[in-house]
Motif scaffolding. Structure first.
Motif, PDB file in Angstrom:
ATOM      1  N   PHE A  36       0.861  -1.174   0.000  1.00 54.06           N
ATOM      2  CA  PHE A  36       0.000   0.000   0.000  1.00 54.06           C
ATOM      3  C   PHE A  36       0.901   1.229   0.000  1.00 54.06           C
ATOM      4  N   ARG A  44      -4.434   6.098   2.658  1.00 48.09           N
ATOM      5  CA  ARG A  44      -3.618   4.965   2.226  1.00 48.09           C
ATOM      6  C   ARG A  44      -4.355   4.228   1.106  1.00 48.09           C
ATOM      7  N   PHE A  46      -4.306   1.004  -1.966  1.00 46.69           N
ATOM      8  CA  PHE A  46      -3.783  -0.283  -2.399  1.00 46.69           C
ATOM      9  C   PHE A  46      -2.922  -0.111  -3.644  1.00 46.69           C
ATOM     10  N   SER A 109      -7.320  -1.983   3.069  1.00 43.38           N
ATOM     11  CA  SER A 109      -6.285  -1.982   4.104  1.00 43.38           C
ATOM     12  C   SER A 109      -6.780  -2.670   5.378  1.00 43.38           C
ATOM     13  N   TYR A 112      -5.829  -6.403   6.118  1.00 43.33           N
ATOM     14  CA  TYR A 112      -4.469  -6.785   6.481  1.00 43.33           C
ATOM     15  C   TYR A 112      -4.217  -6.584   7.973  1.00 43.33           C
ATOM     16  N   TRP A 115       1.592  -5.038   9.468  1.00 41.10           N
ATOM     17  CA  TRP A 115       2.123  -3.929   8.669  1.00 41.10           C
ATOM     18  C   TRP A 115       3.583  -3.692   8.982  1.00 41.10           C
TER      19      TRP A 115
END
Length: 125
Positions: A36, A44, A46, A109, A112, A115
């Protein structure tokens, strides 16, 4: 899963750069690895992702044909090769991982769970 991104830097317009993300702490089988990015003042977004099993890939429309995501299984590393870079590609790039993604959620996001710390990519015009 611990993720460590690296390889960012300053590149000219139309230049190329490869960033990396090393994963540790868990077997990546059944995981999806994603990239990202977030530019100043923007949300943010992808960029690309890859299924560790089988290696199938998915890209945002804005980078398709210019960026390539790949993996090195032995090194537990995912790469993002970026070609024909544009000023609008300037952002902090984050790698991410999840074990619960389905095709319809790969670009979110919130899908996920893990990170990395981000690596800055600056494209100078």
């Amino acid at each position: 899963v611990q993720l460590q991104a690296s390889g960012g830097g300053l590149v000219p317009v139309e230049g190329s750069l490869r960033i990396s993300c090393v994963a540790s702490g868990r077997n990546l089988r059944n995981h999806v690895m994603g990239w990202f990015r977030q530019a100043p003042g923007k949300e943010r977004e992808f960029v690309a992702c890859l299924r560790w099993n089988g290696g199938s890939t998915f890209y945002a429309t804005s980078v398709k044909g210019r960026f390539t995501i790949s993996r090195d299984i032995a090194k537990s590393t995912v790469y993002l090769q970026m070609n024909s870079l544009k000023p609008e590609d300037t952002a902090v790039y984050y790698c991410a991982a999840t074990s619960r993604a389905i095709s319809s959620t790969l670009g979110l996001s919130s899908t996920y769970d893990y990170w990395g710390q981000g690596t800055q990519v600056t494209v100078s015009s």
